[in-house]
Design an enzyme around this catalytic site. Structure first.
Site, PDB file in Angstrom:
ATOM      1  N   CYS A 102      35.921  42.081  38.076  1.00  0.00           N
ATOM      2  CA  CYS A 102      35.601  41.935  39.224  1.00  0.00           C
ATOM      3  C   CYS A 102      35.394  43.397  40.035  1.00  0.00           C
ATOM      4  O   CYS A 102      34.412  44.047  40.300  1.00  0.00           O
ATOM      5  CB  CYS A 102      36.523  40.880  40.435  1.00  0.00           C
ATOM      6  SG  CYS A 102      36.437  39.491  39.523  1.00  0.00           S
ATOM      7  N   LYS A 124      33.110  46.350  38.319  1.00  0.00           N
ATOM      8  CA  LYS A 124      31.636  46.024  38.630  1.00  0.00           C
ATOM      9  C   LYS A 124      31.172  45.744  39.840  1.00  0.00           C
ATOM     10  O   LYS A 124      30.028  46.202  40.241  1.00  0.00           O
ATOM     11  CB  LYS A 124      31.389  44.968  37.480  1.00  0.00           C
ATOM     12  CG  LYS A 124      31.940  43.511  37.667  1.00  0.00           C
ATOM     13  CD  LYS A 124      30.922  42.660  38.028  1.00  0.00           C
ATOM     14  CE  LYS A 124      31.478  41.156  38.046  1.00  0.00           C
ATOM     15  NZ  LYS A 124      30.811  40.226  39.267  1.00  0.00           N
TER      16      LYS A 124
HETATM   17  C1  UGA Z   1      39.925  40.670  42.850  1.00  0.00           C
HETATM   18  C2  UGA Z   1      40.111  40.231  44.365  1.00  0.00           C
HETATM   19  O1  UGA Z   1      41.380  40.552  44.778  1.00  0.00           O
HETATM   20  C3  UGA Z   1      39.767  38.857  44.761  1.00  0.00           C
HETATM   21  O2  UGA Z   1      39.881  38.771  46.355  1.00  0.00           O
HETATM   22  C4  UGA Z   1      38.243  38.467  44.311  1.00  0.00           C
HETATM   23  O3  UGA Z   1      38.016  37.245  44.665  1.00  0.00           O
HETATM   24  C5  UGA Z   1      38.362  38.872  42.905  1.00  0.00           C
HETATM   25  O4  UGA Z   1      38.532  40.098  42.617  1.00  0.00           O
HETATM   26  C6  UGA Z   1      36.760  38.467  42.589  1.00  0.00           C
HETATM   27  O5  UGA Z   1      35.872  39.196  43.083  1.00  0.00           O
HETATM   28  O6  UGA Z   1      36.482  37.447  41.905  1.00  0.00           O
HETATM   29  P1  UGA Z   1      41.280  40.190  40.748  1.00  0.00           P
HETATM   30  O7  UGA Z   1      40.353  40.730  40.059  1.00  0.00           O
HETATM   31  O8  UGA Z   1      41.673  38.684  40.364  1.00  0.00           O
HETATM   32  O9  UGA Z   1      40.895  39.671  42.238  1.00  0.00           O
HETATM   33  O10 UGA Z   1      42.376  41.075  40.909  1.00  0.00           O
HETATM   34  P2  UGA Z   1      43.266  41.683  41.849  1.00  0.00           P
HETATM   35  O11 UGA Z   1      44.850  41.110  41.935  1.00  0.00           O
HETATM   36  O12 UGA Z   1      42.709  42.234  42.890  1.00  0.00           O
HETATM   37  O13 UGA Z   1      43.717  43.212  41.193  1.00  0.00           O
HETATM   38  C7  UGA Z   1      42.569  44.041  40.629  1.00  0.00           C
HETATM   39  C8  UGA Z   1      43.274  45.145  39.765  1.00  0.00           C
HETATM   40  O14 UGA Z   1      43.688  46.216  40.744  1.00  0.00           O
HETATM   41  C9  UGA Z   1      44.080  44.847  38.779  1.00  0.00           C
HETATM   42  O15 UGA Z   1      43.973  45.816  37.617  1.00  0.00           O
HETATM   43  C10 UGA Z   1      45.289  45.257  39.329  1.00  0.00           C
HETATM   44  O16 UGA Z   1      46.456  45.701  38.596  1.00  0.00           O
HETATM   45  C11 UGA Z   1      44.964  46.605  40.188  1.00  0.00           C
HETATM   46  N1  UGA Z   1      45.996  46.764  41.461  1.00  0.00           N
HETATM   47  C12 UGA Z   1      45.852  45.787  42.546  1.00  0.00           C
HETATM   48  C13 UGA Z   1      46.552  47.816  41.683  1.00  0.00           C
HETATM   49  O17 UGA Z   1      46.211  48.984  40.672  1.00  0.00           O
HETATM   50  N2  UGA Z   1      47.290  48.349  42.815  1.00  0.00           N
HETATM   51  C14 UGA Z   1      47.355  47.352  43.489  1.00  0.00           C
HETATM   52  O18 UGA Z   1      48.215  47.581  44.530  1.00  0.00           O
HETATM   53  C15 UGA Z   1      46.700  45.959  43.384  1.00  0.00           C
END
Ligand code: UGA
Length: 436
Positions: free
Chosen positions: A262, A265
């Site tokens: 997500c 992209k």
């Molecule tokens: C993300 C959004 O958080 C959701 O709200 C959204 O619905 C979703 O994309 C989507 O568009 O479908 P997601 O991809 O499941 O959700 O994952 P996240 O928990 O947001 O994490 C994304 C990435 O950021 C991961 O690689 C995580 O390790 C990284 N991250 C997250 C960090 O490096 N630091 C942080 O503090 C938080």
């Protein structure tokens, strides 16, 4: 209410099961017959906590069904569109081919008064274009973006932070908003904010939310770069910043950055669409967000190389994590795997472990060695690199236990998730990312 969910991936399968759990009569549809047969057997085709239970409950209640035939969507009052919108090959924009294919095959089954509710993440303007396509069926297109996080998908779907209903102007729009309010009745009654907007705003909310989250992560990672040069500690900096309630500590997790299907992209597609709309200067910062993020992976590799004295060729490196984040088996654009692949490219003998994602990773990157057993990966390692902060590594692995297995006590904490003092006290050389 009778409803269809078109597309049964990470988004649609969870949505279908969640809707059945709150009392709706749901048919989930997907072109992938294997996925449909697994879902129909009550087996989640991917790792998502609580999904299997929810599927089995829904199937047993008789309110949840899956099918590969679009004709089975006929008769639903609302059709949720939940297909993927990956990055287009050879460009930055979103590839809408699955959205268009789904709508084209749904067209013959739409009736006047039906609501087609888009959940997929799309470039602004898509809903209006689809509305023109379905106009002669008498159905109404609305946009109802989804904000679920993988790993928390069931919780986020049943108890969302907010519900956004983008509807067209006029009476059809109003009745479609009422219908969505009915769909989400339990959450609405529990006080979840329900925001009615125009179509374009609803589409933008989703892209903007992901752009903001990505920016927050890259902001703290940019601070990590500065902290490193200045001899400061980014984790302490993030704690101190986070106490300011205007800023908040969430999404200030520094390390190797964001990945997944997500955020990467979506920020690219968001910028590409803004540029099409003549607003290049408004999204220039998103290219920086992307660049900062990608630099983190290089930085992690450099830390490993430096920690091993400038050469990793032939060194045995235990990479802890393959999924793009914990509680997921998703390896799409995983920073963890990217780091592993780069180390392998430098000639290291890389062994990757992950509690859930080794099978998916092995299917796409067979050049790496894998094991599900954490301790097997640690055995005789010259360096340990933590790239996905699973509890198994962050919380359960003690430096003493790991120290008894490895050949050298060198740890690179790519998620800044370890207690550096404890690891140092146990005789490890600890390298964080932007930490002292
Ligand atoms: C993300 C959004 O958080 C959701 O709200 C959204 O619905 C979703 O994309 C989507 O568009 O479908 P997601 O991809 O499941 O959700 O994952 P996240 O928990 O947001 O994490 C994304 C990435 O950021 C991961 O690689 C995580 O390790 C990284 N991250 C997250 C960090 O490096 N630091 C942080 O503090 C938080």
């Amino acid at each position: 209410m009778r409803m269809s969910v078109i597309g049964c991936g990470y988004l649609g399968a969870v949505h279908a099961a969640a809707m059945a759990s709150i009392g709706h009569d749901v048919i989930g549809i997907d072109v992938d017959e294997r996925k449909i047969s697994s879902l129909s057997d009550g087996v989640a085709p991917f790792f998502e906590p609580q999904l299997t239970e929810l599927l089995q409950e829904g199937l047993a209640s008789g309110r949840l069904h899956f099918s590969a035939r679009m004709a089975d969507a006929a008769g639903s009052a609302v059709h949720f569109l939940a297909v993927g919108t990956p990055q287009v090959a050879g460009g930055q924009a979103a590839d809408l081919r699955f959205v268009d294919a789904a709508v084209d095959s749904l067209l013959p089954h739409l009736r006047p008064g039906d609501v087609l509710a888009g959940k997929s993440t799309v470039p602004v303007g898509t809903a209006t274009r689809l509305a023109a396509k379905v106009a002669e069926t008498g159905a109404t297109v609305v946009w109802n973006p989804e904000f679920l996080r993988e790993g928390w998908a069931v919780h986020d779907t049943i108890s969302p932070d907010r519900i956004v209903a983008g509807v067209p102007d006029g009476a059809d729009g109003e009745s479609a908003a009422d219908l969505l309010r009915e769909v989400y009745r339990p959450a609405v009654d529990a006080g979840t904010p329900f925001l009615v907007t125009d179509l374009a705003t609803a589409e933008l909310v989703k892209g903007a939310a992901n752009a903001f989250l990505a920016t927050k992560i890259s902001f703290i990672n940019a601070m990590a770069e500065i902290a490193e040069a200045a001899g400061a500690d980014v984790a302490l900096l993030a704690d101190a910043l986070g106490h300011d309630t205007r800023i908040g500590r969430r999404y200030l997790g520094s390390g190797i950055g964001f990945g997944g299907g997500c955020l990467p992209k979506d920020i690219r597609a968001f910028a590409a669409r803004a540029e099409e709309l003549g607003r290049r200067e408004a999204v220039g910062f998103l290219h920086e967000v992307d660049a900062i993020n990608l630099r983190r992976r290089e930085r992690a590799v450099r830390l490993v190389v430096d920690a091993l004295g400038g050469l990793v060729f032939g060194a045995r490196i235990a990479v802890l994590g393959a999924a793009f984040k914990p509680f997921s088996d998703d390896i799409r654009d995983s920073p963890a795997l990217d780091v592993a692949i780069r180390l392998r490219g430098l000639g290291a003998d890389v062994i990757v472990t992950d509690p859930a994602a080794t099978e998916n990773a092995a299917a796409v990157h067979p050049q790496l060695s894998y094991t599900r057993e954490r301790d097997e990966a640690l055995r005789d390692a010259d360096a340990v690199v933590i790239v996905t902060e699973w509890d198994e590594y962050r919380r359960d692995l003690t430096p003493e236990h790991a120290g008894a297995l490895v050949s050298k006590r060198i740890v690179i904490d790519g998620r800044n998730c370890l207690d550096s003092a404890a690891w140092r006290a146990a005789g490890w050389t600890y390298h964080g990312m932007g930490r002292r």
